[in-house]
Enzyme design. Structure first.
Site, PDB file in Angstrom:
ATOM      1  N   HIS A  43       0.829  -1.207   0.000  1.00 58.91           N
ATOM      2  CA  HIS A  43       0.000   0.000   0.000  1.00 58.91           C
ATOM      3  C   HIS A  43       0.870   1.266   0.000  1.00 58.91           C
ATOM      4  O   HIS A  43       0.685   2.161  -0.813  1.00 58.91           O
ATOM      5  CB  HIS A  43      -0.886   0.032   1.256  1.00 58.91           C
ATOM      6  CG  HIS A  43      -1.609  -1.233   1.554  1.00 58.91           C
ATOM      7  ND1 HIS A  43      -2.783  -1.605   0.933  1.00 58.91           N
ATOM      8  CD2 HIS A  43      -1.322  -2.229   2.436  1.00 58.91           C
ATOM      9  CE1 HIS A  43      -3.192  -2.771   1.419  1.00 58.91           C
ATOM     10  NE2 HIS A  43      -2.334  -3.178   2.331  1.00 58.91           N
TER      11      HIS A  43
HETATM   12  O1  RIB Z   1      -4.537  -0.448   5.268  1.00 57.97           O
HETATM   13  C1  RIB Z   1      -3.195  -0.417   4.890  1.00 57.97           C
HETATM   14  C2  RIB Z   1      -2.464   0.633   5.645  1.00 57.97           C
HETATM   15  O2  RIB Z   1      -2.530   0.353   7.031  1.00 57.97           O
HETATM   16  C3  RIB Z   1      -0.958   0.676   5.313  1.00 57.97           C
HETATM   17  O3  RIB Z   1      -0.512   1.989   5.443  1.00 57.97           O
HETATM   18  C4  RIB Z   1      -0.351  -0.197   6.370  1.00 57.97           C
HETATM   19  O4  RIB Z   1       0.992   0.174   6.685  1.00 57.97           O
HETATM   20  C5  RIB Z   1      -1.231   0.105   7.549  1.00 57.97           C
HETATM   21  O5  RIB Z   1      -0.746   1.280   8.169  1.00 57.97           O
END
Ligand code: RIB
Ligand code: CA
Length: 349
Positions: free
Chosen positions: A274
């Protein structure tokens, strides 16, 4: 001869595994000056986030990047953390070198404001954790949006299921009030005293197209001239990396925990990157397609608290306050990620 001036970049992270991958991507990217790292409580408590950020700078031999500590808690709810996903210290099975590096004397909200005032109209910012410290900074400096050139937020899920509740994504779910404040107080009108841009918001609907696999991780290790044995769900849990390169070793040990978590969630032996996508978009927004919409966050729903809603057709009668990511080419992303991070890792051999 065109002399490119390094772009000032500020990043706000809740350093867990994919945040660490995002930081390393930025460390390995040309033409940028990383002007600050804000540590936000999320995947792990804020003190651990700070230690992870300082330790990554030490591992990667990056100097002169100030790391600031954020609030201990979300703006108005108790902190929840995700050690089950990212490991007891946030980086899976990886261990970082000890460091004497220290935090800034000012906090993360102040760091946001200092960075924006130091680079008015030029600052590129990335938020890959809960929006707690961004919201606190915007309370103190309402002009913050007009001082930035670009803001990319990893958060939310648009016409897509959540990963924390059936409808809420982690970063928004940890601090929904902060996210609601950021989206609702973003000046929508564009003009001389308003931001000439809207925040680019990358939700799970987009970031879950970016799935790291053992094969891709093997390509990264090879790019770093540090080939390793391919990982598999059949490996003994916690098997440590055989990489000779110090950065590849840390990334593999971190990713193995993340792979195991997703495997146990029946999502396959893979892990969604992500935050590295958010970092890549911050440096090159053209790698994703976006659509403007008005975004708001559910705060009181018994079942839907933390849900992000996009009013695509404008039924609320409010101006768009976000550019929502709707398409990306994963192969192009990984080619760039592997080239940059692998090349950077080679410098640490
Ligand atoms: O949902 C994904 C996010 O939540 C990413 O940033 C991961 O590192 C967690 O923080
Ligand atoms: Ca994160």
């Amino acid at each position: 001869m065109v002399i490119s001036v390094p772009q000032p970049v500020f990043v706000d992270v809740d350093t867990g595994v994919d945040d660490a991958m995002a930081l390393v991507y930025l460390f390995g990217s040309p033409d940028l000056e990383l002007v600050g790292i804000a540590s936000t409580a999320g995947n792990v408590p804020v003190q651990q986030v700070c230690q992870n950020n300082l330790g990554l700078l030490e591992l990667c031999r990056i100097e002169e990047v100030p790391v600031s500590k954020g609030a201990e808690q979300p703006v108005s709810s108790p902190l929840r953390t995700a050690e089950d996903t990212h490991g007891p210290q946030g980086l899976g099975y990886a261990t970082l070198p000890r460091t004497n590096r220290e935090l800034t004397p000012y906090d993360a909200a102040q760091a946001w404001i200092k960075a924006a005032h130091a680079h008015p109209g030029e600052l590129i910012a990335v938020a890959t954790g809960p929006l707690t410290n961004l919201a606190l900074a915007m309370r103190e400096e309402p002009a913050l949006p007009t001082l930035m050139r670009r803001l990319v937020i990893m958060g939310g899920a648009f016409e897509y299921r959540g990963n924390t509740t059936p409808v809420a994504e982690w970063n928004i779910s940890v601090d929904p009030e902060a996210a609601q404040e950021v989206f609702s107080s973003w000046p929508a009108a564009w003009g001389s005293d308003r931001p000439r841009y809207l925040p680019i918001v990358l939700g799970l609907n987009l970031t879950e197209h970016i799935a790291m696999t053992p094969a891709l991780l093997g390509r990264l290790a090879a790019e770093a001239d540090s080939p390793t044995l391919p990982m598999s769900e059949r490996d003994e849990r916690g098997t440590r990396s055989s990489a000779t390169n110090p950065l590849i070793r840390v990334l593999e040990d971190a990713m193995r925990f993340y792979f195991e978590f997703h495997f146990d969630q029946n999502e396959g032996y893979l892990a969604h990157l992500h935050d590295p996508l958010a970092a890549a978009v911050a440096l090159d927004p053209g790698i994703v397609a976006t659509r403007p919409a008005t975004v708001d966050v559910e705060l009181t729903g018994t079942l839907t608290r933390g849900m992000t809603i996009a009013d695509w057709p404008g039924r609320w009668g409010r101006e768009p306050n976000a550019l929502i990511g709707i398409d990306v080419d994963p192969e192009a992303f990984f080619d760039r990620f592997i080239e940059r991070v692998g090349g950077f890792a080679r410098t640490l051999a």
